[in-house]
Motif scaffolding. Structure first.
Motif, PDB file in Angstrom:
ATOM      1  N   GLN A   1       0.513  -1.240   0.013  1.00 18.42           N
ATOM      2  CA  GLN A   1       0.093  -0.116   0.003  1.00 18.42           C
ATOM      3  C   GLN A   1       0.798   1.133   0.006  1.00 18.42           C
ATOM      4  O   GLN A   1       0.267   2.426  -0.042  1.00 18.42           O
ATOM      5  CB  GLN A   1      -0.973   0.043   1.229  1.00 18.42           C
ATOM      6  CG  GLN A   1      -1.951  -1.336   1.400  1.00 18.42           C
ATOM      7  CD  GLN A   1      -3.020  -1.037   0.322  1.00 18.42           C
ATOM      8  OE1 GLN A   1      -3.696  -0.019  -0.060  1.00 18.42           O
ATOM      9  NE2 GLN A   1      -3.319  -2.057  -0.432  1.00 18.42           N
TER      10      GLN A   1
ATOM     11  N   ASP B   1       2.317   2.454   2.508  1.00 19.03           N
ATOM     12  CA  ASP B   1       1.646   3.368   3.778  1.00 19.03           C
ATOM     13  C   ASP B   1       1.942   2.781   4.976  1.00 19.03           C
ATOM     14  O   ASP B   1       1.369   1.656   5.381  1.00 19.03           O
ATOM     15  CB  ASP B   1      -0.055   3.386   3.520  1.00 19.03           C
ATOM     16  CG  ASP B   1      -0.316   4.498   4.414  1.00 19.03           C
ATOM     17  OD1 ASP B   1      -0.152   5.018   5.395  1.00 19.03           O
ATOM     18  OD2 ASP B   1      -1.790   4.545   4.215  1.00 19.03           O
TER      19      ASP B   1
ATOM     20  N   GLN C   1      -9.713  -6.059   4.026  1.00 16.94           N
ATOM     21  CA  GLN C   1     -10.014  -4.598   4.096  1.00 16.94           C
ATOM     22  C   GLN C   1      -8.971  -3.883   5.042  1.00 16.94           C
ATOM     23  O   GLN C   1      -8.218  -4.700   5.936  1.00 16.94           O
ATOM     24  CB  GLN C   1     -11.436  -4.456   4.781  1.00 16.94           C
ATOM     25  CG  GLN C   1     -12.351  -4.936   3.686  1.00 16.94           C
ATOM     26  CD  GLN C   1     -12.645  -3.981   2.587  1.00 16.94           C
ATOM     27  OE1 GLN C   1     -12.566  -2.517   2.681  1.00 16.94           O
ATOM     28  NE2 GLN C   1     -13.236  -4.363   1.479  1.00 16.94           N
TER      29      GLN C   1
ATOM     30  N   ASN D   1      -7.217   0.057   6.859  1.00 14.88           N
ATOM     31  CA  ASN D   1      -7.566   1.513   7.025  1.00 14.88           C
ATOM     32  C   ASN D   1      -6.448   2.126   7.418  1.00 14.88           C
ATOM     33  O   ASN D   1      -5.775   1.671   8.350  1.00 14.88           O
ATOM     34  CB  ASN D   1      -8.646   1.488   8.281  1.00 14.88           C
ATOM     35  CG  ASN D   1      -9.134   2.891   8.455  1.00 14.88           C
ATOM     36  OD1 ASN D   1      -8.411   3.825   8.815  1.00 14.88           O
ATOM     37  ND2 ASN D   1     -10.473   3.159   7.998  1.00 14.88           N
ATOM     38  N   ASN D   2      -6.167   3.433   6.883  1.00 16.70           N
ATOM     39  CA  ASN D   2      -4.923   4.124   7.340  1.00 16.70           C
ATOM     40  C   ASN D   2      -5.388   5.513   8.180  1.00 16.70           C
ATOM     41  O   ASN D   2      -4.683   6.149   8.267  1.00 16.70           O
ATOM     42  CB  ASN D   2      -4.160   4.658   6.019  1.00 16.70           C
ATOM     43  CG  ASN D   2      -5.308   5.645   5.126  1.00 16.70           C
ATOM     44  OD1 ASN D   2      -6.450   5.922   5.428  1.00 16.70           O
ATOM     45  ND2 ASN D   2      -4.750   6.067   3.990  1.00 16.70           N
TER      46      ASN D   2
ATOM     47  N   LYS E   1      -7.901   7.329   7.548  1.00 14.00           N
ATOM     48  CA  LYS E   1      -8.603   8.340   6.914  1.00 14.00           C
ATOM     49  C   LYS E   1      -9.863   7.427   6.036  1.00 14.00           C
ATOM     50  O   LYS E   1     -10.929   7.977   5.884  1.00 14.00           O
ATOM     51  CB  LYS E   1      -7.759   9.141   6.080  1.00 14.00           C
ATOM     52  CG  LYS E   1      -6.849   9.912   6.547  1.00 14.00           C
ATOM     53  CD  LYS E   1      -5.726  10.594   5.736  1.00 14.00           C
ATOM     54  CE  LYS E   1      -4.855  11.461   6.445  1.00 14.00           C
ATOM     55  NZ  LYS E   1      -3.829  12.092   5.341  1.00 14.00           N
ATOM     56  N   GLU E   2      -9.274   6.390   5.562  1.00  8.76           N
ATOM     57  CA  GLU E   2     -10.328   5.464   4.756  1.00  8.76           C
ATOM     58  C   GLU E   2     -10.159   4.181   4.640  1.00  8.76           C
ATOM     59  O   GLU E   2      -9.038   3.654   4.909  1.00  8.76           O
ATOM     60  CB  GLU E   2     -10.213   6.102   3.249  1.00  8.76           C
ATOM     61  CG  GLU E   2      -9.140   5.972   2.781  1.00  8.76           C
ATOM     62  CD  GLU E   2      -8.847   6.543   1.206  1.00  8.76           C
ATOM     63  OE1 GLU E   2      -9.650   7.423   0.826  1.00  8.76           O
ATOM     64  OE2 GLU E   2      -7.842   6.460   0.473  1.00  8.76           O
ATOM     65  N   THR E   3     -11.033   3.373   4.453  1.00 13.61           N
ATOM     66  CA  THR E   3     -11.032   1.956   4.520  1.00 13.61           C
ATOM     67  C   THR E   3     -11.285   1.323   2.989  1.00 13.61           C
ATOM     68  O   THR E   3     -11.855   2.027   2.207  1.00 13.61           O
ATOM     69  CB  THR E   3     -12.103   1.261   5.299  1.00 13.61           C
ATOM     70  OG1 THR E   3     -12.174   1.804   6.620  1.00 13.61           O
ATOM     71  CG2 THR E   3     -12.333  -0.248   5.104  1.00 13.61           C
ATOM     72  N   HIS E   4     -10.109   0.571   2.579  1.00 11.69           N
ATOM     73  CA  HIS E   4     -10.213   0.179   1.336  1.00 11.69           C
ATOM     74  C   HIS E   4      -9.636  -1.089   1.152  1.00 11.69           C
ATOM     75  O   HIS E   4      -9.071  -1.702   2.212  1.00 11.69           O
ATOM     76  CB  HIS E   4      -9.560   1.161   0.346  1.00 11.69           C
ATOM     77  CG  HIS E   4      -7.982   1.397   0.659  1.00 11.69           C
ATOM     78  ND1 HIS E   4      -7.244   0.610   0.304  1.00 11.69           N
ATOM     79  CD2 HIS E   4      -7.482   2.292   1.281  1.00 11.69           C
ATOM     80  CE1 HIS E   4      -5.935   1.096   0.750  1.00 11.69           C
ATOM     81  NE2 HIS E   4      -6.255   2.256   1.541  1.00 11.69           N
TER      82      HIS E   4
END
Length: 378
Positions: free
Chosen positions: A25, A27, A57, A59-60, A62-65
């Motif tokens: 990612q 990240d 799934q 999460n960082n 801020k958002e889940t993807h």
């Protein structure tokens, strides 16, 4: 499915998994929230339980993807000389650590982590999705051939070649260990359907195989994948929405003759029914022209006849010489279920589907003989 391995993968060390997913990612703050694992494909031939897809799934903050990565599990084998063994078990593990595939025109999946275990090795890598799933068009094969040419054209001088001691060399020598002439010709479908004339042509090729080996070893040498058939090739959209060719399964990579890579792209893709055997001539000419164009765009300026000789010689020995053995193995009643799973046909139906490949490779062997005389090789 290897149930013991599957159970082990379901209890994987979360620290390792998190580290690998964060690399994927790009990240360092990414946290896994849900994950699962499944076998990636049921179409594997040599290592059917070796590829696993981890997905879920995350999460960082801020958002889940979603995310997905691949684990390749290599089974430890008896150590032999890597150069003399096309199927040296540790080769792809060593490649993953080498950095040799970085910045090539033909891409490899990004390798994130590799480790040797008591029973083999694990390689964590990028999950690459195919932009053109399903059967390729002639245009896609042309693109792949062009990228292979761009890659092989980088090695204009021997000094530019990588030279790892674990590289495969002369892959046809290991491959033709599949051949057992006595058993191959006893196989009922070979006896029933291969004519005396075709068998005589085959026997000439088999008896002269060392001449083809010597020719391949005297041609200009390049860094090679040695298994660049359609099932190991994907096209994805890279930066700026430009197409990229990604080659999977580098377990057989090494040093081979210029042009020879096309024998897998054209010949083995066709044998595995990724391309119709009735269209072999069209595929050959399109792929060859695209490959040469790629070589020339890499500033390679050698004799095109040598490139053609590398292709037709490897096709002759790798598929032509092995054809009766391959039909004995793939078209046997004992392998019916496996053949249906991998190729969608079995027994006599499969034999007739792939049979045109034999005549085609024998024709290419004769073409190679003419080119040898023209170029005074060997």
């Amino acid at each position: 499915m290897d149930n013991d391995l599957f159970a082990k993968l379901r209890t994987i060390n979360p620290t390792i998994l998190t580290d690998v997913v964060r690399q994927d990612q790009n990240d360092s703050s990414f946290e896994i929230t849900v994950w699962n694992v499944k076998r990636l494909s049921d179409k594997g031939i040599a290592n059917p339980d070796g590829l696993w897809l981890f997905h879920g799934q995350g999460n960082n903050g801020k958002e889940t993807h979603p995310w997905a990565i691949v684990l390749k599990v290599l089974e430890r084998q008896e150590d032999e000389s890597p150069q003399d063994n096309l199927w040296y078990w540790k080769r792809e593990y060593l490649l993953a650590q080498s950095g040799l595939t970085e910045n090539l025109p033909v891409k490899a999946p990004r390798f994130y982590h590799s480790e040797e275990t008591s029973d083999g090795a694990w390689i964590w890598m990028e999950h690459v999705e195919d932009y053109y799933p399903g059967p390729w068009t002639l245009e896609s094969y042309a693109f792949a051939a062009h990228q292979l040419g761009l890659w092989n054209g980088l090695y204009k001088h021997e000094s530019s070649l990588p030279n790892e001691n674990w590289f495969a060399r002369q892959p046809y020598r290991t491959w033709l260990g599949l051949v057992n002439a006595e058993e191959d010709w006893k196989f009922l479908l070979n006896q029933k359907h291969i004519s005396t004339n075709t068998r005589n042509r085959y026997e000439r090729l088999w008896n002269e195989r060392d001449k083809y080996f010597e020719t391949l070893e005297r041609l200009p040498q390049v860094f090679s994948h040695f298994d660049s058939q359609r099932r190991n090739l994907l096209i994805r959209m890279g930066k700026n929405r430009q197409k990229e060719l990604v080659a999977l399964d580098w377990a057989q990579c090494g040093i081979g003759a210029i042009g020879a890579e096309l024998s897998w792209l054209v010949g083995m893709s066709t044998f595995l029914l990724e391309w119709s055997p009735s269209g072999l001539s069209d595929l050959t000419e399109t792929a060859f022209q695209s490959y040469v164009k790629g070589l020339q765009e890499s500033s390679w300026s050698g004799d095109i006849d040598m490139v053609r000789l590398g292709y037709v010689s490897m096709l002759a020995v790798y598929i032509g010489c092995a054809f009766p053995a391959l039909t004995r193995i793939w078209c046997s009643t004992a392998n019916k279920e496996f053949a249906l799973q991998i190729l969608g046909l079995a027994e006599e139906d499969l034999f007739w589907k792939i049979f045109p490949v034999l005549d085609y490779t024998l024709d290419r062997a004769e073409e190679a003989g003419k080119l040898m005389k023209k170029l005074q090789l060997p």
